[in-house]
Design an enzyme around this catalytic site. Structure first.
Site, short mmCIF file in Angstrom:
data_model
loop_
_atom_site.label_atom_id
_atom_site.label_comp_id
_atom_site.label_asym_id
_atom_site.label_seq_id
_atom_site.Cartn_x
_atom_site.Cartn_y
_atom_site.Cartn_z
N CYS A 182 -6.32 1.05 2.97
CA CYS A 182 -6.72 0.68 1.90
C CYS A 182 -7.48 -0.02 1.05
O CYS A 182 -7.03 -1.29 1.28
CB CYS A 182 -6.13 1.62 0.95
SG CYS A 182 -6.15 1.55 -0.66
N ARG B 171 -13.10 8.57 2.62
CA ARG B 171 -11.88 9.50 4.09
C ARG B 171 -10.63 10.59 3.52
O ARG B 171 -10.34 11.04 4.38
CB ARG B 171 -11.99 8.69 4.35
CG ARG B 171 -12.83 7.60 5.33
CD ARG B 171 -13.51 6.15 5.67
NE ARG B 171 -12.27 5.09 5.15
CZ ARG B 171 -11.65 4.32 4.87
NH1 ARG B 171 -12.31 3.66 6.36
NH2 ARG B 171 -11.57 3.46 4.37
N CYS C 128 -6.47 8.12 -3.22
CA CYS C 128 -7.42 7.19 -3.58
C CYS C 128 -8.74 7.28 -3.80
O CYS C 128 -9.08 9.08 -3.03
CB CYS C 128 -7.21 6.10 -3.09
SG CYS C 128 -7.94 4.42 -3.23
N ASP D 76 -11.01 6.69 -2.04
CA ASP D 76 -11.51 6.29 -0.46
C ASP D 76 -12.02 7.87 -0.04
O ASP D 76 -11.75 8.39 -0.70
CB ASP D 76 -11.13 6.26 0.20
CG ASP D 76 -10.66 5.45 2.08
OD1 ASP D 76 -12.30 5.90 2.23
OD2 ASP D 76 -11.22 3.97 1.97
N HIS E 157 -3.69 5.96 1.23
CA HIS E 157 -3.18 5.41 2.84
C HIS E 157 -4.05 4.29 3.35
O HIS E 157 -3.93 3.39 3.05
CB HIS E 157 -4.92 6.77 2.79
CG HIS E 157 -6.01 6.08 2.00
ND1 HIS E 157 -6.91 4.72 3.11
CD2 HIS E 157 -6.56 5.36 0.96
CE1 HIS E 157 -8.00 4.40 2.02
NE2 HIS E 157 -7.73 4.58 0.64
#
Ligand code: CO
Length: 208
Positions: free
Chosen positions: A101, A46, A42, A44, A98
Site C-alpha cells: 500500500c 490494483r 484502498c 489503489d 493490501h
C-alpha cells in the site's frame, strides 16, 4: 490528447456480453439496490473490490480512499457508513487493506518526503495515517527486512482502522439494536490475488 473512446468501447462490449448471458442482467437492478456488504478499501487501482470478489452490480456498496482509512470526522466516509447500515441494511462490512500500500509506505517515510509540512489534503491525510500507525511503527522498527516491515504495518493499519470502525456510532447503533452485523478486517495480497481475514467482530466489545 486523450479520449473516452477505449473506455466506451469496452463498456459497450461488457454490457453486450452481460445481456447475452442473461437478458435480465441489468433489469434486475434498475429499481433498487440490496447490497449484502459494505466494502471499505484502498483507492489503489490494483485492488478493485468487485473484480477480486467476483461480485456483480448490486452486491457491494463501496467506499474507497487512500489506505482504507476510517476517520470519524470524515463526513464523506461517515455518510457512506450511515447510509449502508441504516438504509441499505447491509449485514456485513469488509474493511480491506493490501500489501504494497503506497499510502502506508508514504506514512512511514513521511518525515523524508517533500509532502512533509505541506498544507494540502494529501499531506493532512498521510499525517493522520502516520498518527494512527504510531504504535505499529514503534513495534515494526525491530523488523530488519524492509518488505516484511511494510507488510506488518499494512496489517497494523487494518487493525487500527478496524478499531475505529467498530467504535463508530452507526455500527454501535446496529449492535445495540440487536440487529445482525458482522465486521471483518482483511488484507489483500497483490502477488497471489488472495484475500485473507485478519479479524472479525459481531457484537459490541464488552470491557473485561
Ligand atoms: Co493502498
Amino acid at each position: 490528447m486523450t479520449t473516452l473512446k477505449p473506455l466506451l468501447a469496452k463498456n459497450r462490449s461488457w454490457a453486450l456480453q452481460r445481456r447475452q448471458r442473461n437478458p435480465h442482467y441489468f433489469q434486475q437492478n434498475v429499481h433498487s439496490q440490496q447490497p449484502h456488504s459494505l466494502w471499505i478499501g484502498c483507492s489503489d487501482s490494483r485492488v478493485p473490490a468487485e473484480v477480486l470478489t467476483g461480485a456483480h452490480p448490486g452486491e457491494l456498496f463501496v467506499h474507497r480512499n487512500i489506505a482504507n482509512m476510517v476517520v470519524a470526522g470524515d463526513d464523506n466516509f461517515m455518510s457512506v457508513l450511515q447510509y449502508a447500515l441504516e438504509y441499505l441494511k447491509v449485514s456485513r462490512i469488509v474493511l480491506c487493506g493490501h500489501y504494497g500500500c503506497g499510502g502506508v509506505q508514504a506514512a512511514v517515510a513521511l518525515p523524508d518526503l517533500p509532502l512533509y509540512g505541506e498544507n494540502s489534503p494529501l499531506a493532512r491525510r498521510i499525517t493522520q495515517l502516520r498518527e494512527a500507525l504510531a504504535p505499529g511503527l514503534a513495534k515494526a522498527d525491530r523488523i530488519g527486512d524492509e518488505k516484511e516491515r511494510l507488510n506488518q504495518l499494512v496489517e497494523a493499519n487494518v487493525l487500527a482502522q478496524f478499531s475505529h470502525l467498530i467504535a463508530a456510532e452507526p455500527v454501535l447503533n446496529i449492535w445495540r439494536a440487536g440487529a445482525e452485523l458482522d465486521v471483518f478486517g482483511c488484507v489483500y495480497d497483490l502477488q497471489s490475488g488472495h484475500l485473507k481475514e485478519l479479524i472479525q467482530q459481531s457484537a459490541e466489545e464488552t470491557s473485561p
